[in-house]
Design a protein around this motif. Structure first.
Motif, PDB file in Angstrom:
ATOM      1  N   ASP A 283       0.805  -1.225   0.000  1.00 19.64           N
ATOM      2  CA  ASP A 283       0.000   0.000   0.000  1.00 19.64           C
ATOM      3  C   ASP A 283       0.834   1.271   0.000  1.00 19.64           C
ATOM      4  O   ASP A 283       0.373   2.325   0.401  1.00 19.64           O
ATOM      5  N   ARG A 284       2.067   1.196  -0.486  1.00 22.35           N
ATOM      6  CA  ARG A 284       2.937   2.367  -0.415  1.00 22.35           C
ATOM      7  C   ARG A 284       3.973   2.351  -1.537  1.00 22.35           C
ATOM      8  O   ARG A 284       4.228   1.323  -2.150  1.00 22.35           O
ATOM      9  N   THR A 304       8.530   7.944   1.890  1.00 18.09           N
ATOM     10  CA  THR A 304       7.508   6.907   1.693  1.00 18.09           C
ATOM     11  C   THR A 304       6.164   7.584   1.511  1.00 18.09           C
ATOM     12  O   THR A 304       5.816   8.500   2.262  1.00 18.09           O
ATOM     13  N   PHE A 305       5.411   7.144   0.520  1.00 15.88           N
ATOM     14  CA  PHE A 305       4.064   7.662   0.308  1.00 15.88           C
ATOM     15  C   PHE A 305       3.086   6.500   0.423  1.00 15.88           C
ATOM     16  O   PHE A 305       3.211   5.496  -0.284  1.00 15.88           O
ATOM     17  N   VAL A 306       2.108   6.623   1.330  1.00 18.56           N
ATOM     18  CA  VAL A 306       1.156   5.559   1.593  1.00 18.56           C
ATOM     19  C   VAL A 306      -0.153   5.853   0.855  1.00 18.56           C
ATOM     20  O   VAL A 306      -0.743   6.928   1.036  1.00 18.56           O
ATOM     21  N   THR A 307      -0.609   4.896   0.041  1.00 21.61           N
ATOM     22  CA  THR A 307      -1.869   5.058  -0.681  1.00 21.61           C
ATOM     23  C   THR A 307      -3.059   4.523   0.118  1.00 21.61           C
ATOM     24  O   THR A 307      -4.194   4.931  -0.115  1.00 21.61           O
ATOM     25  N   THR A 312      -0.384  -1.053  -5.057  1.00 19.21           N
ATOM     26  CA  THR A 312       0.002   0.241  -5.600  1.00 19.21           C
ATOM     27  C   THR A 312       0.826   0.010  -6.853  1.00 19.21           C
ATOM     28  O   THR A 312       1.613  -0.943  -6.931  1.00 19.21           O
TER      29      THR A 312
END
Length: 437
Positions: A283-284, A304-307, A312
Motif C-alpha cells: 500500500d505504499r 515513503t508515500f502511503v496510498t 500500488t
C-alpha cells in the motif's frame, strides 16, 4: 492472415544456457540494435519511467477493435501490449503457474486487430514481450528466452535461463531479464549469448533449507545499474514475507546494494529517474537513493508515500513528479514525497458490486504523455488530475464503453501511440481505442 508458428518449427535455432560471468565486459554497445518506433516495451523505456514524451493519442470513448485470446490455448491475463508500425504484440496466459495453463504470443495487425501470426510458448507464458531491431523478445514458462522475427514469428535464437522468464528490459544492445526465482541475466539481443548471470538464492536456499524467492517484475536499467525487485518467503504458509530491492552492476551483475521491506505481496517493477529508485510495496511507494547521483547513501530511504490501498502501481516519473495509481491516482513531488494532486476514484470501496458493474483499483502503471496521464482506460489532465476522457476508476456515470469495464487491467499499464491507446485485461482481452480513420 493467420499462421501458427509452433515450437517444433524452430528446429535449427540456437539453444544455449549460461551461468556466471561469461564476458570480460558487458558495457553498453557503441552501435546497439535499437528498439523500433512505437511502444517497444512495458513502461516505454529501459528505466521503466512511463514517460511517453510528446505522444498524445486522440481522445475517444469507443473501441476501434477488440481481440479476445483463445482460452483453450492460453488461460489467463494478457500482458501489456507492445507496438511497432504494423503490429501489436501481446502474451496471453499470465500468470502461468503450470505448463497446462498454456501461453501464446500473438502478433495482431495494428489496423484491424486480426491475428497475423502467433506462437505457442513452451511451458506456458513467463512474461510480456519487448521489441528490439527486427525481433520480439519473449520469455516462456520452461525457462526459455526467445527472439522471434517480428514480421513472421520465425525463431532467431533461444536461450535457456533456468526458470520462467519474466518481461525483458532492452538497453544498448542488451536484454536484462529476471526469472520467477529472482535470477537476473544480461543477454546479447543479436545472438542470445549470455554476458552475466546473478542469482539471489544462496546454496542453502537452493537446497531447500533457506528462503524461497519469487519475482514477476521487469528490471529498470540506467547507464551503470540494473535494479530489480524480488519477493522472499521463509514460511510455506505465507505468500511473501519481504520485498527485496537490488542494485546490480550493469557490466558484471555484481550486487551494489540491497534493501528489504516487509510485504505480503510481490513488489512491482521499479522505476528510476534523477537518482531516485521508486518501488511499490503493497500500500505504499518507497523512494530510495541510487547511490550514484544523490549525496545520500546507496539505497537510503528518501521518502515513503502511503496510498492505503492493498496494491500500488509502479510509479511513472516525469521531471520532478511521480504519478501513482492505486484506488485513487496521485501526483507526488519526487524530491519530498508530498502529494500535489489526487484524482478520487468514485467507484465503490469493495472490489465488485453485486450487480457486476463497478470494479476499483486502477493499479496499472500510469503512462505520462505531453499533457495527460493515462490510467486504466482513460486520461487525466497532467497538471490537475481532472478527468479528461475514458474510464478511470469505473464510475457509474462514465461514458466509456462497457467491453472492459468489469475487468482488471494489466499491471504493466497501457501502450500508447499517436493514433491510439491499447489496453489489455486479466481475462485476455486486448482493446484498441483511438482514431478509426
Amino acid at each position: 492472415m493467420r499462421r501458427r508458428t509452433l515450437l517444433a518449427a524452430a528446429s535449427g535455432a540456437a539453444l544455449g544456457g549460461f551461468a556466471g560471468c561469461l564476458s570480460d565486459s558487458c558495457s553498453p554497445r557503441p552501435d546497439p540494435t535499437e528498439p523500433p518506433d512505437g511502444w517497444p516495451m512495458a513502461g516505454f523505456d529501459a528505466a521503466n519511467t512511463g514517460r511517453a514524451g510528446s505522444i498524445a493519442p486522440p481522445s475517444a470513448s469507443e473501441p476501434v477493435w477488440q481481440f479476445h485470446t483463445d482460452d483453450d490455448d492460453a488461460r489467463g491475463a494478457a500482458s501489456t501490449p507492445v507496438v511497432d508500425d504494423e503490429r501489436v504484440f501481446v502474451v496471453a496466459g499470465l500468470p502461468a503457474r503450470f505448463a497446462e495453463d498454456g501461453g501464446r504470443l500473438y502478433a495482431l495487425e495494428r489496423a484491424t486487430g486480426e491475428v497475423d501470426w502467433d506462437y505457442e510458448l513452451p511451458g506456458g507464458a513467463g512474461g510480456g514481450p519487448a521489441l528490439v531491431g527486427d525481433a520480439v523478445l519473449v520469455g516462456s514458462g520452461d525457462g526459455t528466452l526467445l527472439a522471434l522475427e517480428r514480421a513472421t514469428g520465425d525463431v532467431h535464437w533461444r536461450t535457456d535461463l533456468g526458470g520462467a522468464v519474466r518481461t525483458p528490459a532492452i538497453a544498448d544492445g542488451w536484454c536484462y531479464v529476471q526469472t520467477d526465482t529472482g535470477r537476473v541475466s544480461a543477454v546479447d539481443v543479436k545472438t542470445g549469448e549470455g554476458c552475466w548471470d546473478a542469482r539471489i538464492a544462496g546454496a542453502l536456499d537452493r537446497l531447500g533449507f533457506g528462503s524461497d524467492y519469487h519475482a514477476e517484475g521487469r528490471p529498470a536499467v540506467t547507464e551503470d545499474t540494473v535494479y530489480v525487485t524480488t519477493g522472499e518467503r521463509e514460511d510455506d504458509e505465507s505468500s511473501t514475507d519481504r520485498a527485496i530491492v537490488r542494485a546490480l552492476e550493469r557490466e558484471s551483475g555484481d550486487e551494489r546494494w540491497a534493501k528489504t521491506f516487509p510485504s505480503r505481496r510481490l513488489p512491482r517493477s521499479p522505476a528510476v529517474f534523477d537518482g531516485v529508485v521508486s518501488v511499490a510495496v503493497e500500500d505504499r511507494v518507497v523512494a530510495l537513493a541510487d547511490g550514484e547521483t544523490r549525496t545520500a547513501e546507496p539505497g537510503e530511504k528518501l521518502w515513503t508515500f502511503v496510498t492505503g490501498y492493498r496494491e500500488t502501481s509502479t510509479p511513472a516519473i516525469v521531471g520532478d513528479t511521480a504519478y501513482i495509481s492505486a484506488k485513487n491516482v496521485y501526483a507526488i513531488d519526487l524530491e519530498t514525497g508530498r502529494e500535489r494532486w489526487r484524482h478520487v476514484n468514485e467507484a465503490p470501496a469493495h472490489q465488485m458490486i453485486p450487480s457486476g458493474g463497478d470494479r476499483v483499483g486502477m493499479t496499472g502503471h500510469p503512462i505520462v504523455g505531453e499533457d495527460a496521464v493515462y490510467v486504466g482506460a482513460g486520461a487525466l489532465e497532467r497538471e490537475t488530475g481532472d478527468r479528461r476522457w475514458g474510464e478511470v476508476g469505473n464510475r457509474e456515470d462514465s461514458d466509456y464503453f462497457s467491453g472492459i469495464a468489469r475487468d482488471e487491467l494489466s499491471p504493466g499499464g497501457v501502450a500508447i501511440t499517436d493514433d491510439a491507446l491499447y489496453v489489455s485485461t486479466n481475462h485476455g482481452i486486448v482493446t484498441k481505442v483511438g482514431d478509426d480513420a
